[in-house]
Design a protein around this motif. Structure first.
Motif, short mmCIF file in Angstrom:
data_model
loop_
_atom_site.label_atom_id
_atom_site.label_comp_id
_atom_site.label_asym_id
_atom_site.label_seq_id
_atom_site.Cartn_x
_atom_site.Cartn_y
_atom_site.Cartn_z
N MET A 286 8.50 -4.21 97.22
CA MET A 286 7.46 -4.01 96.20
C MET A 286 7.99 -3.12 95.09
O MET A 286 8.94 -2.37 95.27
N GLY A 287 7.36 -3.25 93.94
CA GLY A 287 7.64 -2.32 92.86
C GLY A 287 6.57 -1.25 92.87
O GLY A 287 5.44 -1.50 93.30
N SER A 288 6.92 -0.06 92.41
CA SER A 288 5.91 0.99 92.31
C SER A 288 6.17 1.78 91.04
O SER A 288 7.30 2.22 90.79
N PHE A 289 5.13 1.95 90.24
CA PHE A 289 5.28 2.57 88.92
C PHE A 289 4.25 3.68 88.76
O PHE A 289 3.06 3.45 88.96
N VAL A 290 4.70 4.83 88.44
CA VAL A 290 3.88 6.05 88.29
C VAL A 290 2.81 6.14 89.38
O VAL A 290 3.00 5.70 90.51
N MET A 291 1.67 6.74 89.06
CA MET A 291 0.65 6.97 90.09
C MET A 291 -0.72 6.76 89.48
O MET A 291 -0.95 7.21 88.36
N PRO A 292 -1.65 6.09 90.18
CA PRO A 292 -3.02 6.06 89.66
C PRO A 292 -3.55 7.50 89.58
O PRO A 292 -3.31 8.28 90.51
N ILE A 293 -4.24 7.83 88.53
CA ILE A 293 -4.69 9.22 88.34
C ILE A 293 -5.58 9.67 89.50
O ILE A 293 -5.59 10.84 89.87
N SER A 294 -6.27 8.71 90.11
CA SER A 294 -7.18 9.06 91.21
C SER A 294 -6.46 9.57 92.45
O SER A 294 -7.07 10.20 93.31
N ASN A 295 -5.15 9.33 92.56
CA ASN A 295 -4.38 9.87 93.70
C ASN A 295 -4.18 11.38 93.60
O ASN A 295 -3.73 12.01 94.54
N TYR A 296 -4.46 11.94 92.42
CA TYR A 296 -4.12 13.34 92.17
C TYR A 296 -4.68 14.29 93.22
O TYR A 296 -4.01 15.19 93.71
N TRP A 297 -5.95 14.07 93.57
CA TRP A 297 -6.63 15.04 94.45
C TRP A 297 -5.95 15.07 95.82
O TRP A 297 -5.73 16.14 96.40
N ASP A 298 -5.63 13.89 96.35
CA ASP A 298 -4.95 13.83 97.64
C ASP A 298 -3.54 14.41 97.54
O ASP A 298 -3.06 15.07 98.46
N LEU A 299 -2.87 14.17 96.43
CA LEU A 299 -1.52 14.68 96.25
C LEU A 299 -1.52 16.21 96.23
O LEU A 299 -0.71 16.85 96.91
N ALA A 300 -2.44 16.79 95.45
CA ALA A 300 -2.50 18.26 95.38
C ALA A 300 -2.78 18.84 96.77
O ALA A 300 -2.13 19.81 97.20
N ASP A 301 -3.73 18.25 97.50
CA ASP A 301 -4.04 18.74 98.85
C ASP A 301 -2.83 18.60 99.78
O ASP A 301 -2.54 19.49 100.58
N PHE A 302 -2.14 17.47 99.65
CA PHE A 302 -0.97 17.21 100.50
C PHE A 302 0.09 18.28 100.29
O PHE A 302 0.65 18.84 101.25
N ILE A 303 0.37 18.61 99.03
CA ILE A 303 1.39 19.62 98.73
C ILE A 303 0.98 20.99 99.28
O ILE A 303 1.77 21.71 99.88
N VAL A 304 -0.30 21.33 99.09
CA VAL A 304 -0.77 22.65 99.53
C VAL A 304 -0.81 22.72 101.05
O VAL A 304 -0.26 23.65 101.66
#
Ligand SMILES: [Zn+2]
Ligand SMILES: [Zn+2]
Length: 343
Positions: A286-304
């Motif tokens: 598959m190809g994957s390009f940047v990130m849907p903005i809606s993923n932001y909340w899960d990403l921030a929680d994941f990092i923290v």
């Protein structure tokens, strides 16, 4: 305000620009950290003929403090600490509403058609301002704006888990983000990288195994690390044809690969693929390009929550005045993440 511009033929300088004013729905953010990304280099490496008449501030990894807001903005406030999503869209088409702003027919990426993040201030839309949790620094915000989001989105599509051995081709900024996050998801990571400095960094960031593709055959090296079977998952973050091929041929039967690195191959020119291996081994690519903005909340929680060592990938920090030097260094391809910071 000061802003970094690319003049062509790897010439860059800091110029003076008027400070932006927020219109209705818009926000001006005072920059505190701005990352340099591989795709900035595509503009930096254009010829002076290609850059003729283009006076656009570079960069698309903005993070800072809200300086002023325009009419009708009530979800973002002066003083908020934010990461700024790196594409602006119309806000109302099906792609914008699904969070895929990069597919909006009116999408404008920072540092491309509109002024970017290597400047004292940036103009954006209120909906692009993503609040930074207290645990995250502005440098995290800059990483999240592009590279970390790109990595997170690809790994989610691949559904990486603790069952997986994950091969990551290319340990530039996106590859390093993939490494840290794939480990955060429980994966065992094999990093593939031809440059010694970046292999050393991959080791520091926790790669389980590291392969130099110039001194060993990646396909057989991965097999010898996986009881002869091949890896479950592979990502290409380099954009090179050899690595794309490697990402397919290093996989086990039924494995999954994602192509993330854009590379510098002219747009529309096909990259050769090992179709026989793809078919016979029933590989999913598959190809994957940047990130849907809606993923932001899960990403921030994941990092923290996983305490991911994101900042360890940053090897160089520069001021805006030193930005031309920062880009020249990053262009050499031997650094980790390079960021511009403001006091
Ligand atoms: Zn980027
Ligand atoms: Zn739209």
């Amino acid at each position: 305000m000061r802003g970094l511009v690319f003049l062509g033929d790897k010439k860059a300088e800091v110029r003076d620009f008027p400070k932006p004013e927020p219109g209705p729905g818009e926000v001006v953010v005072e920059m505190k950290a701005a990352g340099l990304c591989g795709s900035d280099l595509n503009y930096y490496r254009q010829t002076s003929a290609e850059r003729a008449g283009v006076v656009i501030i570079a960069g698309h990894e903005p993070s800072g403090v809200v300086d002023s807001v325009g009419h009708g903005v009530n979800t973002v406030h002066v003083g908020d600490r934010v990461s700024v999503y790196h594409y602006r869209g119309c806000g109302h088409c099906k792609h914008c509403l699904a969070g895929n702003i990069m597919w909006c027919p009116e999408a404008r990426g920072y540092g491309g058609p509109i002024h970017g993040s290597a400047a004292d201030f940036i103009l954006t839309d209120a909906r692009n301002c993503l609040p930074l949790p207290d645990e995250l620094t502005f440098a995290h915000g800059a990483l999240i704006a592009c590279a970390a989001g790109t990595a997170f989105s690809a790994l989610r599509k691949l559904q990486v888990s603790g069952n997986d051995t994950v091969v990551i081709f290319g340990q530039g900024p996106v590859g390093m983000n993939c490494l840290i996050m794939a480990r955060g998801m429980g994966g065992r990571v094999i990093a593939v990288e031809p440059i010694a400095q970046r292999r050393a960094l991959a080791r520091k960031l926790g790669a389980d195994e590291i392969i130099d593709p110039n001194s060993s055959d990646v396909r057989s090296a991965v097999r010898s690390l996986t009881k002869g079977e091949g890896a479950d998952v592979a990502l290409d973050c380099s954009g090179s044809d050899a690595a794309r091929d490697g990402a397919i041929t290093c996989l086990r039967l039924g494995g999954k690969a994602a192509f993330v690195g854009l590379g510098s191959r002219p747009a529309g020119e096909p990259s050769p693929i090992n179709a026989l291996h793809l078919i016979g081994s029933q590989i999913t690519v598959m190809g994957s390009f940047v990130m849907p903005i809606s993923n932001y909340w899960d990403l921030a929680d994941f990092i923290v929550q996983r305490r991911l060592p994101m900042l360890e990938m940053i090897t160089h920090r520069f001021s805006i005045e030193e930005a031309p030097e920062a880009v020249a260094l990053f262009d050499g391809g031997r650094t980790g993440k390079v960021i511009i910071e403001w006091p």
